[in-house]
Every structure is written in structure tokens, then in C-alpha cells.
Scaffold this motif. Structure first.
Motif, short mmCIF file in Angstrom:
data_model
loop_
_atom_site.label_atom_id
_atom_site.label_comp_id
_atom_site.label_asym_id
_atom_site.label_seq_id
_atom_site.Cartn_x
_atom_site.Cartn_y
_atom_site.Cartn_z
N UNK A 327 3.22 4.59 24.92
CA UNK A 327 2.80 5.90 24.41
C UNK A 327 3.69 7.02 24.90
N UNK A 328 3.07 8.07 25.43
CA UNK A 328 3.83 9.18 25.99
C UNK A 328 3.80 10.42 25.12
N UNK A 329 4.45 11.48 25.63
CA UNK A 329 4.43 12.77 24.92
C UNK A 329 5.81 13.41 24.85
N UNK A 330 6.86 12.66 25.14
CA UNK A 330 8.21 13.21 25.06
C UNK A 330 8.70 13.81 26.37
N UNK A 331 7.82 13.89 27.39
CA UNK A 331 8.24 14.49 28.66
C UNK A 331 9.05 13.52 29.51
N UNK A 364 1.98 7.80 13.44
CA UNK A 364 2.63 7.06 14.53
C UNK A 364 1.51 6.50 15.41
N UNK A 365 1.60 5.23 15.77
CA UNK A 365 0.56 4.66 16.64
C UNK A 365 0.57 5.36 17.99
N UNK A 366 -0.63 5.61 18.50
CA UNK A 366 -0.73 6.30 19.79
C UNK A 366 -0.03 5.51 20.89
N UNK A 367 -0.12 4.18 20.81
CA UNK A 367 0.46 3.36 21.87
C UNK A 367 1.98 3.26 21.81
N UNK A 464 3.07 13.62 13.80
CA UNK A 464 3.75 13.58 15.09
C UNK A 464 4.82 14.64 15.26
N UNK A 465 5.83 14.28 16.08
CA UNK A 465 6.87 15.24 16.46
C UNK A 465 7.70 15.67 15.25
N UNK A 466 8.24 16.90 15.33
CA UNK A 466 9.10 17.41 14.26
C UNK A 466 10.40 16.61 14.20
N UNK A 477 11.55 12.06 18.32
CA UNK A 477 11.45 11.26 19.56
C UNK A 477 10.31 10.25 19.53
N UNK A 478 9.40 10.35 18.54
CA UNK A 478 8.29 9.39 18.51
C UNK A 478 8.44 8.32 17.42
N UNK A 479 8.97 8.69 16.26
CA UNK A 479 9.03 7.75 15.12
C UNK A 479 10.44 7.54 14.61
N UNK A 480 11.46 8.05 15.35
CA UNK A 480 12.84 7.90 14.89
C UNK A 480 13.02 8.57 13.54
N UNK A 481 13.80 7.92 12.66
CA UNK A 481 14.13 8.53 11.37
C UNK A 481 12.98 8.50 10.38
#
Ligand SMILES: [Ca+2]
Ligand SMILES: [Ca+2]
Length: 494
Positions: A327-331, A364-367, A464-466, A477-481
Motif C-alpha cells: 500500500x502506502x501514500x507516496x511518502x 487502484x487496489x488499496x493494498x 488515485x494520484x494525479x 506513483x500509484x498506478x503507473x501509466x
């Protein structure tokens, strides 16, 4: 270093269980109206009328076929057909004709005939290959060999706990197994001296290793089209690719996995041995790697794993990695280290959830492991379905016991042969199968070409992330392209 299969915890499986979306629910097809009130329109037709110019296809339901015929004739619609037994006349109608027919005597319901229905989504036991457009590619596109784009002519090496080659999901029409080579990395003592041994094709290496993970992953790559006993169909991403299984056992150490990659480097051109032709045992063009350390880490370019995958890329073999389940948040970067390798043809896969409908605008899956938001080198490359994925299992296999949706079939005695589990372990094999499809489409493609095609064609679902600009289109950073798009990737290969 200890590695683990990249399987999400059972809790996310629970959360992910859902019912199937029906494209057209007959129960909502209205009942007879009091004669004083205009007949109901179907929701689709009502929405369509707002902007309708010209005519559209409608189904005029009558209290009898005579009443429906009479109503269609009276309003001047152009009749195109009938469902005589249920009192329905099919016609082309303008907006004003639709409004008029609602009040004609004996008309009970007016239904839109042009309503799109989901491709194969009505009775699928697994919708993930709808979301990737992989099933659409298999049905509508052909490879360079002129046959349907099913991964035919390509072997996929699955480095995992093992496989049950006798599982019905791997059964070919002639009764043989899609698993054409069955190997086991044996390390004795554990983590010291590893050799890769060829086993008879019928040996169940997954049960030997008390696994199950590899059988599920292998089914996602290349399960054969199968109908469950209670109904519902499913197939793998590349339902005519061949499988080369390299069992590392259920407890992975890095040396065992590296021994498997090294075996592929030495044997990819003829994985069944020099005497076996490519027509029965095709070359390995991609490896699936659904394992890694917990908590991510930094790419180590000096590691044997990275050297092996770079050597494989140079010889035309793609390496697919599960991005991880932290998972995570990009930090901080939590993605699987070797998947961060910038070498073309090393593909790190995040998990996408299609909400069990085949939608391409899911989440995007949370995990799914996130990279560090400020360092694009750590980000996954693409996303593929990895949440709530139904594939081959055995009731007695350890991993399958964590699944919560036992399914049976195709035979009446095939009990608990499928189960639904989640993880980036389930996302990566979708991409491994898709890579087989892409090599069938263009056997001259390089691993870097394949990765590029996957990236530039990915569907930009918004959860998810922009997305931010990258060399091959926008990425995150979460789902790539974005979500892989097989039809788009084939077009991008040219
Ligand atoms: Ca990459
Ligand atoms: Ca599913």
C-alpha cells in the motif's frame, strides 16, 4: 533474503466480493400500465430520446401481438421484426412516434433496441480480461501467424510455488496439459546449492511444496476457456499460450528464484529440450515473478536478479514483476525493488480493481504498493486487475484455503477447482499473458518495444494520484501509466 508471495490479506478478499452486474435485467422490463397512462419507456430509451434526431430501434410491447402491430402501424413506425410469442414488434421510430405509441391501445412498454450491452460481461465468472480488453483482442484480433490473439506460439515461464499441471484449467482439447515443462529449483541445504530439475509433466509441484499460489497465478496467465458447473465462464489472459512452471517451493529464498531466472536465460529458446519442436513447446518470451521482499527497498543494480533480467531483456525475454502489497501514500517507496529497473522490458505491475464488472474506470487496489511520489523511478509501470480474481485452485492447497469463494467445474466431480483471491501477485500474471499476446502480434518486437506499447496505450482511469508527464505519456506513483489496454497496445506496436 526472504521473499514472499505477493498476495493480499484475506480481508481485502472479503471486501472485494460482489455480485455481477447484469447488462439488461428482465425483471425491470415493466409490467402492464393502466390504459389511461402512457406506457413506460425503458431507462435507456428515455435517456436516448432527449437528444434523438432521426430514428432509433425500439421494441413495442403489446398486451397481444395484434395490439403491438396495430400500434406500430397507427404511429407510422417502420416495422423491422417481431417477437411474436411475447407480443413485441421491433421497429425504427422517431422521437414523436415513440411518444405517440406510448398511448396507443394495448401498448404496455416501449424498450430501446440500441442499448449497448457489456461485452461478455453478463455471465462471466471473472471479468478481468474484459477490463484489460484482452478478451476483446483474443476474439477480434489475429497475430502475425494469422490465428486469434490468444498467446499462441509463446511460452510463459511462471516462477512461483509450483503448479498442478493436471488441473482442468490447463487441459487442452486433446487432454494434454498447457504446462509443457515442469521444473523444480531444489536448494539443499536450503539457500545454498540450488539446481533446477526437470520433472514429469504430471507431477503436482504445488502440492509437493504445500503451495497453491503458483497454480492460481498460472491460471491467470493461460487458463483454457472453461465453464463452471453453476454457469459462468472464465479463461486466462493468454488462453492458448503454453506454460513453463519453475517451482521454487512455498518458502522462497532469493537464490532459488535467481536459479529459476538463470534457468530461463539458459533454456528460453527450447524449454522442453533440444529435441522438442517450437510447435509443441514454444520459446519462452516472458517470465512472471509474483514474489518479493516485504516493504519494498532500493533497486540493487549489482544483484544477480537485476543482472539476470537485463541479460534476459537483451535476449528478447520480458520480465514482469508484481509491484508489491504494501500500500502506502507516496511518502516512501514501497515497490518491489527489481521492478524499478529502468531497463526496457522490465515491467512492474500495480493492482487495479474492476469491481467485478469489467469496468475500465475502477480503482487502484488499496493494498497495491505505491512508489515515492517525488521519484518516478520507483513508480509501477502499469496497472492490471489484481483484486478479486477467480482462477485455478485446489481445496487442499494452502493458499486456496484463504480464498472465500469456492467454485466448481468444469466437470461435476471438479469441486473447489476455482477460488477468488487478491494481490499484485494476481495483477502481474495478467500482464505476462498480455505480453504473450503482444509477441504473437509482433514476433519481431523487443522487450523495450513491448513495455513502451503497454505504457503509451494505457487507459487513464482517474482514481488515485494525479498523472504527471513522463517520457512515454503521463504516469503516477500509484498506478503507473494506467490500466493496460491490449487492443491499444497491439495498435501501438504497429
Ligand atoms: Ca519498467
Ligand atoms: Ca473478479
Amino acid at each position: 533474503m526472504k521473499l514472499k508471495p505477493l498476495l493480499a490479506c484475506a480481508a481485502s478478499v472479503l471486501a472485494a466480493s460482489a455480485t455481477f452486474a447484469a447488462a439488461g435485467d428482465p425483471a425491470s422490463a415493466g409490467s402492464a400500465q393502466p390504459s389511461a397512462q402512457p406506457a413506460n419507456l425503458s431507462d435507456f430509451l428515455a435517456g436516448q430520446l432527449a437528444s434523438l434526431t432521426g430514428t432509433t430501434s425500439v421494441m413495442v410491447h403489446g398486451s397481444s401481438i395484434a395490439a403491438a402491430r396495430q400500434a406500430v402501424a397507427a404511429t407510422g413506425m417502420r416495422k423491422t421484426g417481431e417477437f411474436t410469442g411475447i407480443g413485441v414488434v421491433i421497429a425504427q421510430a422517431s422521437r414523436s412516434q415513440v411518444q405517440a405509441v406510448r398511448s396507443a391501445p394495448g401498448v404496455t412498454y416501449v424498450e430501446g433496441g440500441a442499448q449497448p450491452i457489456d461485452f461478455l460481461a453478463d455471465d462471466l465468472a471473472e471479468t478481468s480480461n474484459t477490463a484489460t480488453r484482452g478478451a476483446e483482442a483474443a476474439a477480434n484480433l489475429v497475430g502475425a501467424d494469422g490465428t486469434p490473439l490468444t498467446g499462441k506460439g509463446v511460452s510463459v515461464a511462471v516462477i512461483d510455488s509450483g503448479v498442478d499441471p493436471t488441473h482442468p484449467y490447463f487441459r487442452e482439447a486433446d487432454g494434454s496439459s498447457a504446462v509443457v515443462a515442469n521444473l523444480k529449483a531444489v536448494c539443499a541445504p536450503v539457500g545454498e546449492l540450488c539446481t533446477v530439475q526437470r520433472l514429469p509433466r504430471v507431477v503436482d509441484t504445488d502440492t509437493l511444496s504445500v503451495g497453491g499460489h503458483g497454480t492460481h497465478v498460472s491460471g491467470i496467465v493461460a487458463g483454457r476457456p472453461t465453464t463452471l458447473t453453476e454457469g459462468g465462464r472464465l479463461q486466462g489472459a493468454a488462453p492458448a499460450a503454453k506454460l513453463v512452471s519453475i517451482s521454487t517451493g512455498a518458502a522462497l529464498v532469493i537464490l532459488g528464484a535467481d536459479s529459476a531466472l538463470n534457468w530461463v536465460l539458459e533454456n528460453h529458446e527450447a524449454p522442453c529440450g533440444a529435441g522438442v519442436p517450437a510447435s509443441t513447446c514454444p520459446p519462452i518470451k516472458v517470465t512472471n515473478n509474483s514474489y518479493g521482499p516485504s516493504g519494498g527497498g532500493e533497486l540493487d543494480p549489482e544483484s544477480a536478479t537485476v543482472k539476470l533480467q537485463r541479460a534476459l531483456a537483451a535476449e528478447g525475454v520480458v520480465t514482469v514483476w508484481a509491484a508489491g502489497n504494501d500500500g502506502g501514500d507516496g511518502s516512501t517507496s514501497l515497490t518491489n525493488p527489481p521492478g524499478q529497473d529502468p531497463t526496457g522490458g522490465i515491467v512492474s505491475v500495480a493492482s487495479y480493481y474492476d469491481q467485478d464488472t469489467g469496468t475500465r474506470d475502477g480503482v487502484v487496489s488499496e493494498f497495491s504498493s505505491r512508489g515515492l511520489s517525488t521519484d518516478a523511478a520507483t513508480w509501477p509501470d502499469v496497472s492490471a486487475p489484481g483484486e478479486s480474481i477467480t482462477s485455478s485452485c485446489r481445496l487442499y492447497l494452502a493458499i486456496c484455503a484463504t480464498g472465500l469463494d469456492f467454485r466448481n467445474g468444469p466437470g461435476v466431480l471438479d469441486l473447489g477447482t476455482f477460488n477468488t483471491i487478491s494481490g499484485t501477485s494476481m495483477a502481474a500474471p495478467h500482464v505476462a499473458g498480455i505480453v504473450a499476446q503482444l509477441f504473437q502480434a509482433d514476433p519481431t518486437a523487443t522487450p523495450a518495444d513491448i513495455e513502451r506499447a503497454l505504457k503509451v496505450s494505457a487507459h487513464k482511469f482517474t482514481d488515485g494520484a494525479a498523472y504527471v508527464s513522463g517520457p512515454l505519456g503521463t504516469t503516477s506513483y500509484d498506478k503507473g501509466h494506467g490500466l493496460v489496454d491490449v487492443v491499444g497496445a497491439v495498435a501501438a506496436l504497429g
